[in-house]
Design a protein around this motif. Sequence first.
Motif, mmCIF file in Angstrom:
data_model
loop_
_atom_site.group_PDB
_atom_site.id
_atom_site.type_symbol
_atom_site.label_atom_id
_atom_site.label_comp_id
_atom_site.label_asym_id
_atom_site.label_seq_id
_atom_site.Cartn_x
_atom_site.Cartn_y
_atom_site.Cartn_z
ATOM 1 N N GLN A 125 -4.259 3.288 0.997
ATOM 2 C CA GLN A 125 -4.500 2.017 0.311
ATOM 3 C C GLN A 125 -4.472 2.224 -1.196
ATOM 4 O OE1 GLN A 125 -6.738 -0.938 1.860
ATOM 5 N NE2 GLN A 125 -7.058 -0.058 3.872
ATOM 6 N N MET A 126 -3.263 2.299 -1.711
ATOM 7 C CA MET A 126 -3.104 2.503 -3.151
ATOM 8 C C MET A 126 -1.898 1.712 -3.635
ATOM 9 S SD MET A 126 -1.304 6.261 -3.365
ATOM 10 C CE MET A 126 -2.404 7.211 -2.360
ATOM 11 N N THR A 127 -1.824 1.578 -4.947
ATOM 12 C CA THR A 127 -0.696 0.897 -5.558
ATOM 13 C C THR A 127 0.054 1.914 -6.399
ATOM 14 O OG1 THR A 127 -1.980 -1.122 -5.635
ATOM 15 C CG2 THR A 127 -0.027 -1.026 -7.034
ATOM 16 N N VAL A 128 1.351 2.045 -6.147
ATOM 17 C CA VAL A 128 2.141 3.020 -6.888
ATOM 18 C C VAL A 128 3.114 2.286 -7.811
ATOM 19 C CG1 VAL A 128 3.761 4.946 -6.731
ATOM 20 C CG2 VAL A 128 1.989 4.660 -4.983
ATOM 21 N N PHE A 129 3.056 2.615 -9.096
ATOM 22 C CA PHE A 129 4.048 2.123 -10.043
ATOM 23 C C PHE A 129 4.951 3.288 -10.409
ATOM 24 C CE2 PHE A 129 0.453 -0.864 -10.890
ATOM 25 C CZ PHE A 129 1.062 -1.960 -10.298
ATOM 26 N N LEU A 206 -1.087 -5.144 -6.809
ATOM 27 C CA LEU A 206 -2.530 -4.949 -6.974
ATOM 28 C C LEU A 206 -3.319 -5.852 -6.028
ATOM 29 C CD1 LEU A 206 -2.828 -4.529 -10.841
ATOM 30 C CD2 LEU A 206 -3.320 -2.805 -9.108
ATOM 31 N N LYS A 207 -2.847 -7.082 -5.857
ATOM 32 C CA LYS A 207 -3.512 -8.018 -4.946
ATOM 33 C C LYS A 207 -3.567 -7.455 -3.521
ATOM 34 C CE LYS A 207 -4.956 -12.308 -6.114
ATOM 35 N NZ LYS A 207 -6.043 -11.934 -6.998
ATOM 36 N N ILE A 208 -2.452 -6.843 -3.104
ATOM 37 C CA ILE A 208 -2.387 -6.280 -1.750
ATOM 38 C C ILE A 208 -3.476 -5.226 -1.560
ATOM 39 C CG2 ILE A 208 -0.974 -4.748 -0.284
ATOM 40 C CD1 ILE A 208 1.451 -6.478 -1.277
ATOM 41 N N GLN A 209 -3.682 -4.413 -2.599
ATOM 42 C CA GLN A 209 -4.745 -3.411 -2.496
ATOM 43 C C GLN A 209 -6.118 -4.084 -2.506
ATOM 44 O OE1 GLN A 209 -6.431 0.662 -4.516
ATOM 45 N NE2 GLN A 209 -4.556 -0.142 -5.322
ATOM 46 N N MET A 210 -6.275 -5.111 -3.334
ATOM 47 C CA MET A 210 -7.568 -5.809 -3.384
ATOM 48 C C MET A 210 -7.891 -6.437 -2.035
ATOM 49 S SD MET A 210 -7.085 -7.492 -7.134
ATOM 50 C CE MET A 210 -8.519 -8.553 -7.126
ATOM 51 N N GLU A 211 -6.834 -6.867 -1.337
ATOM 52 C CA GLU A 211 -7.037 -7.459 0.001
ATOM 53 C C GLU A 211 -7.079 -6.396 1.098
ATOM 54 O OE1 GLU A 211 -3.720 -10.126 0.033
ATOM 55 O OE2 GLU A 211 -4.679 -11.536 -1.361
ATOM 56 N N LYS A 212 -7.050 -5.132 0.720
ATOM 57 C CA LYS A 212 -7.171 -4.000 1.649
ATOM 58 C C LYS A 212 -6.054 -3.963 2.687
ATOM 59 C CE LYS A 212 -12.229 -3.835 1.274
ATOM 60 N NZ LYS A 212 -12.399 -2.586 0.547
ATOM 61 N N LYS A 213 -4.856 -4.399 2.273
ATOM 62 C CA LYS A 213 -3.783 -4.470 3.266
ATOM 63 C C LYS A 213 -2.984 -3.187 3.382
ATOM 64 C CE LYS A 213 -3.255 -9.410 3.592
ATOM 65 N NZ LYS A 213 -2.488 -10.593 3.198
ATOM 66 N N GLY A 214 -3.055 -2.303 2.388
ATOM 67 C CA GLY A 214 -2.369 -1.029 2.523
ATOM 68 C C GLY A 214 -1.555 -0.640 1.314
ATOM 69 N N PHE A 215 -0.508 0.120 1.566
ATOM 70 C CA PHE A 215 0.267 0.792 0.528
ATOM 71 C C PHE A 215 1.298 -0.148 -0.113
ATOM 72 C CE2 PHE A 215 3.836 3.413 -0.885
ATOM 73 C CZ PHE A 215 3.224 4.484 -1.507
ATOM 74 N N SER A 216 1.291 -0.208 -1.423
ATOM 75 C CA SER A 216 2.323 -0.994 -2.105
ATOM 76 C C SER A 216 3.007 -0.145 -3.170
ATOM 77 C CB SER A 216 1.733 -2.269 -2.707
ATOM 78 O OG SER A 216 0.594 -1.963 -3.477
ATOM 79 N N LYS A 252 12.354 -4.856 -1.187
ATOM 80 C CA LYS A 252 12.903 -3.999 -0.141
ATOM 81 C C LYS A 252 12.107 -4.131 1.144
ATOM 82 C CE LYS A 252 15.640 -2.606 -3.339
ATOM 83 N NZ LYS A 252 17.018 -3.102 -3.390
ATOM 84 N N LYS A 253 10.859 -4.492 1.011
ATOM 85 C CA LYS A 253 10.024 -4.672 2.198
ATOM 86 C C LYS A 253 8.825 -5.505 1.792
ATOM 87 C CE LYS A 253 7.608 -2.223 5.847
ATOM 88 N NZ LYS A 253 7.166 -0.964 6.423
ATOM 89 N N ASP A 254 8.469 -6.483 2.581
ATOM 90 C CA ASP A 254 7.263 -7.253 2.269
ATOM 91 C C ASP A 254 6.638 -7.762 3.556
ATOM 92 O OD1 ASP A 254 5.232 -8.779 1.328
ATOM 93 O OD2 ASP A 254 6.477 -10.173 0.176
ATOM 94 N N GLU A 255 5.570 -7.124 3.976
ATOM 95 C CA GLU A 255 4.843 -7.563 5.171
ATOM 96 C C GLU A 255 3.441 -8.028 4.790
ATOM 97 O OE1 GLU A 255 5.015 -4.405 8.057
ATOM 98 O OE2 GLU A 255 7.187 -4.517 8.221
ATOM 99 N N SER A 256 3.295 -8.395 3.501
ATOM 100 C CA SER A 256 1.945 -8.716 3.014
ATOM 101 C C SER A 256 1.351 -9.942 3.705
ATOM 102 C CB SER A 256 1.966 -8.912 1.501
ATOM 103 O OG SER A 256 2.871 -9.931 1.148
ATOM 104 N N GLU A 257 2.218 -10.840 4.162
ATOM 105 C CA GLU A 257 1.700 -12.047 4.835
ATOM 106 C C GLU A 257 1.172 -11.720 6.243
ATOM 107 O OE1 GLU A 257 1.549 -15.290 3.577
ATOM 108 O OE2 GLU A 257 2.009 -14.257 1.688
#
Lengths: 475, 110
Positions: A125-129, A206-216, A252-257
């Motif tokens: 559960q991290m955000t990589v730039f 960053l939102k994805i990590q805040m929502e605890k959804k996983g790796f972005s 390239k991939k978006d399963e955030s929903e």
Amino acid sequence: MKTTILQKPASFYDEFTQKGGAQLANTHYCPGCGHGILHKLIAEAVSDFGIQDKTVLISPVGCSVFAYYYFDVGNIQAAHGRAPAVATGYKRSNPESIVISYQGDGDLAAIGANEILQAANRGEQMTVFFVNNAIYGMTGGQMAPTTLIGQKSTTTPRGRTMQNEGYPLRMAEIIATLEAPVYVERVMMTDPKNIARTRKAVRKALKIQMEKKGFSFVEVLSGCPTGLKMTPVNTKNWITDVLSKYFEPGVKKDESEDREPIITLHPDPHFEEYHELLDIRSLSDKVKGVKLSAVKEMVDEIKIAGFGGQGVLSLGYALANIAMGHNYKVSWLPSYGPEMRGGTANCSVKISDKRISSPMIDNPTVLVAMNKPSLQKFVDDVQPGGVILYDSGLIDEAPKRNDVTVIGIPATAEADKLGSTKAANMVMLGAYAKIRGYLSNDYVKQALPLIIKNKSFHKLNEDAFKRGMELVKNS
Amino acid sequence: MAIINRVLIHVDDCKGCGLCIDACPVNVLDFSDGLNSMGYRPAHYIGEGCTGCGTCFYTCPEPRAITVVRNVEGLAKDHCPHCNATVKVFPGNRDESKTFCVECLKPVNK
């Protein structure tokens, strides 16, 4: 119309004092560097989302190694390519934090390619730039894994060729093939429209990590005017016209929903079970019926040195464990060569009533020297008022120090008499215990067989410990 | 009444990369005639026509070199000791009690 102000985001420091020098307001980056733009977008998002006090930025090796000069958040600087590994450790032990791994293309796609793949594959559960400028910028424009075919660099002066260096790595596409990542996008920091897209991607990741959804993962095509030897405006145009043709921007991939939040239980509910399984319960759980005296205020820094096979490390290990059983804080730091026996070995043991910040010892309060080279190596380091215990059977020359207590113990010879030279270390342990006087004999008697488990040594070690105490009494 | 927006450029923070000048959709930014204390030729605002879009702010790699104020009229006034005049001031975003002069960008608080 309401008055609004766009200004330096609050997640940057007021002044970059760690940077030093006369210019404390601007960055160390070259004119037109993409890092500055991305820093601003990240800082703005961190401020806007109100996560400044729980954000930890892991900076890489590369020009952005100094990201911690600028971001007023938690900062860790990781070894080359290891930011995702450090981020993993931090996030797992602090699941409520927001962890950002900020990496360049040399860092992430070359030396750290495995780290990023494994972290992405585990869905940490991290955000990589990922800042891709198609070059090693900091070191002067060498070929990076992302350098284009035909692109000239200092290490590909006639241009990169497929035959020699292979194809440029499309990291976003590679990461997107993995199951675990939630969101992977490539953006570019060129014209205002694409910078706005970058801003959106930064915020989404960053939102994805805040929502605890996983790796972005957000790959950002960025300009390095210095390394690419172009003006900032030409660099921007080159990204648009050339670089982005190979590294195509887009999601390239978006399963955030579709993803549900992953709730990590912390601490692990099976924590105690692991202790049982690994048999790493502390001695205090096993040693019974010993009344210990109160913990006294002290810092004892013990350096134990000898050659490999003398039980130097075991002595330190036993001492640290026994002191821990007496409710002291301890550290044990071994140092030895690759060979199992022979060679030199030493260990540093710290024992204190307070928490220990570093296991390193430069100036020991006690030196236990088991052979001559070890004594010569460390004799001058012992603190004035300290103690030197040396094996007077093996070392023919007593240490020449007037400001310390020097005690010769013929440990090896005495152990030999008891049945095995291997118990020499326990003779020294006994001598130490006698000199310092805070260890309970009954406790040591019960603890030693639990630490050194080989049954043939139980009686021998007990005798050797007693002998060591007697030798101090007599000397 | 026309809305007045302003681009404020911290001259000594600007490294003269020119990205803001290239990006400005209404071409109201240009290079200065002189050099700043670092030896770069900084960008400057030609004085009118800013739409407050913020494009320059987001293309600028420096944290503090560019500040954009949309609707300057809404700002409070205070005495700037550096300009020795009563000027519009804007609040910082780390500590709102600290305000800065719109003309010289220096802090106006004692």
